[in-house]
Design a protein around this motif. Sequence first.
Motif, PDB file in Angstrom:
ATOM      1  N   LEU A 189       0.814  -1.211   0.000  1.00  0.00           N
ATOM      2  CA  LEU A 189       0.000   0.000   0.000  1.00  0.00           C
ATOM      3  C   LEU A 189       0.851   1.265   0.000  1.00  0.00           C
ATOM      4  O   LEU A 189       0.317   2.370  -0.093  1.00  0.00           O
ATOM      5  N   LYS A 190       2.168   1.104   0.096  1.00  0.00           N
ATOM      6  CA  LYS A 190       3.044   2.271   0.118  1.00  0.00           C
ATOM      7  C   LYS A 190       3.268   2.795  -1.288  1.00  0.00           C
ATOM      8  O   LYS A 190       3.441   2.028  -2.235  1.00  0.00           O
ATOM      9  N   LEU A 191       3.266   4.112  -1.406  1.00  0.00           N
ATOM     10  CA  LEU A 191       3.430   4.760  -2.702  1.00  0.00           C
ATOM     11  C   LEU A 191       4.903   4.974  -3.021  1.00  0.00           C
ATOM     12  O   LEU A 191       5.648   5.497  -2.200  1.00  0.00           O
ATOM     13  N   LYS A 192       5.288   4.568  -4.229  1.00  0.00           N
ATOM     14  CA  LYS A 192       6.632   4.877  -4.713  1.00  0.00           C
ATOM     15  C   LYS A 192       6.641   6.192  -5.471  1.00  0.00           C
ATOM     16  O   LYS A 192       7.664   6.846  -5.609  1.00  0.00           O
ATOM     17  N   SER A 193       5.479   6.570  -5.979  1.00  0.00           N
ATOM     18  CA  SER A 193       5.312   7.846  -6.673  1.00  0.00           C
ATOM     19  C   SER A 193       3.834   8.192  -6.633  1.00  0.00           C
ATOM     20  O   SER A 193       2.999   7.396  -6.212  1.00  0.00           O
ATOM     21  N   PHE A 194       3.515   9.415  -7.069  1.00  0.00           N
ATOM     22  CA  PHE A 194       2.118   9.842  -7.089  1.00  0.00           C
ATOM     23  C   PHE A 194       1.472   9.569  -8.445  1.00  0.00           C
ATOM     24  O   PHE A 194       0.342   9.979  -8.679  1.00  0.00           O
ATOM     25  N   GLN A 248      -3.294   1.095  -5.478  1.00  0.00           N
ATOM     26  CA  GLN A 248      -3.224   1.681  -4.147  1.00  0.00           C
ATOM     27  C   GLN A 248      -4.250   2.811  -3.984  1.00  0.00           C
ATOM     28  O   GLN A 248      -4.935   2.899  -2.958  1.00  0.00           O
ATOM     29  N   TYR A 249      -4.374   3.663  -5.026  1.00  0.00           N
ATOM     30  CA  TYR A 249      -5.338   4.768  -4.963  1.00  0.00           C
ATOM     31  C   TYR A 249      -6.773   4.250  -4.864  1.00  0.00           C
ATOM     32  O   TYR A 249      -7.589   4.746  -4.081  1.00  0.00           O
ATOM     33  N   LEU A 250      -7.093   3.234  -5.657  1.00  0.00           N
ATOM     34  CA  LEU A 250      -8.442   2.683  -5.653  1.00  0.00           C
ATOM     35  C   LEU A 250      -8.770   2.044  -4.309  1.00  0.00           C
ATOM     36  O   LEU A 250      -9.878   2.220  -3.778  1.00  0.00           O
ATOM     37  N   PHE A 251      -7.812   1.339  -3.757  1.00  0.00           N
ATOM     38  CA  PHE A 251      -8.068   0.689  -2.469  1.00  0.00           C
ATOM     39  C   PHE A 251      -8.191   1.732  -1.358  1.00  0.00           C
ATOM     40  O   PHE A 251      -9.021   1.578  -0.456  1.00  0.00           O
ATOM     41  N   TYR A 259      -8.462  -6.334   2.088  1.00  0.00           N
ATOM     42  CA  TYR A 259      -7.092  -6.215   1.580  1.00  0.00           C
ATOM     43  C   TYR A 259      -6.477  -7.604   1.348  1.00  0.00           C
ATOM     44  O   TYR A 259      -5.859  -7.861   0.312  1.00  0.00           O
ATOM     45  N   ILE A 260      -6.688  -8.487   2.311  1.00  0.00           N
ATOM     46  CA  ILE A 260      -6.169  -9.855   2.175  1.00  0.00           C
ATOM     47  C   ILE A 260      -6.863 -10.581   1.024  1.00  0.00           C
ATOM     48  O   ILE A 260      -6.222 -11.211   0.178  1.00  0.00           O
ATOM     49  N   LEU A 261      -8.197 -10.475   0.979  1.00  0.00           N
ATOM     50  CA  LEU A 261      -8.976 -11.164  -0.052  1.00  0.00           C
ATOM     51  C   LEU A 261      -8.636 -10.657  -1.443  1.00  0.00           C
ATOM     52  O   LEU A 261      -8.443 -11.452  -2.382  1.00  0.00           O
TER      53      LEU A 261
END
Length: 246
Positions: free
Chosen positions: A191-196, A204-207, A230-232
Motif C-alpha cells: 500500500l506504500k506509494l513509490k510515486s504519485f 493503491q489509490y483505488l483501495f 485487503y487480504i482477499l
Amino acid sequence: MKKHIPNFITLLNLSSGLLAIIAIFKGYYDEAFIFVCLGIFFDFWDGFFARKLNVSGELGLQLDSLADMVTSGVVPGLMMFRLIETIQMNQTAYNVTEETFYMGIVPYFGFLITIASAYRLAKFNIDKRQIDSFIGLPTPANALFIMSIPMIQFYGAYEWIFDLLNNPYVLMFITFLSAYFLNANIPLFSLKLKSFSWNEAKLQYLFMGFAVLMFLFLDFIAIPIIVLSYILLSVIINSKSKPAIG
C-alpha cells in the motif's frame, strides 16, 4: 541534513507508539488508537522520503523495523492483553475460584500478537521477495485491526457486536487469527506509494478510496472489513498472476 529526514520521521513513529503504550496503561484506548494511527502515518512516509531523497540505507531499514515493533507490535499485543484482562476481571470480581485463577493466565496470550509481529518483521528484513510487495499481513495493518476493537466496542451502534467482542474466547480467536495472518505465506500487494503517478499506483489509490468510503459509511467497524478485504483482494490478484512463492 536531508539524510536524517526519513529517520526523524521514523522516530516520530516510535514516539507515537510509546505514547500509545502510556495511553493504554491509563485506560485511554481512544487516544491509544489515535497515536497508533499517527505512527502508521509516519511509517507510511518515512520510506517514501528515503526513496525520493535517495538516502535509503541499512540504518533506516533497521530503525524502521524497531519503530514498527513498538507501534505495530508491542502496542496491539498490550491492547489485546488489557481487553481480555478487563473482561476476566469483570467476570470473576465476585467469584474467585481455582478455575478463575487459571483463567487469569489467558490475557497473556494477547502477547502472541507481539511475538508474531517480531517474527514477521525479522523475516521481512531478510526476505528479498518483499521488496515491492508483502508476504503475510503487514504489522501496521494488523495493528489497526486490533486497535479498532475497543473503538468498535465503545462507539459501535450494534449491541450484538459489543457482546461478541466482549467475549474472551472471541478475542482469543482474533489473537490466533492475527498471529497466523502476520506470518502466513500469502502474497499481498504493497500500500506504500513509490510515486504519485496514477499509472504506477492505481491499485493503491483505488483501495485507499474504498477504505475511505467504508470508514465514512461504517465508522470503526469498517477497519476489520478493510483489512480482510485487503487480504482477499490480494489473494484474488495473485491467483490470476500466479506468482512463484518459495
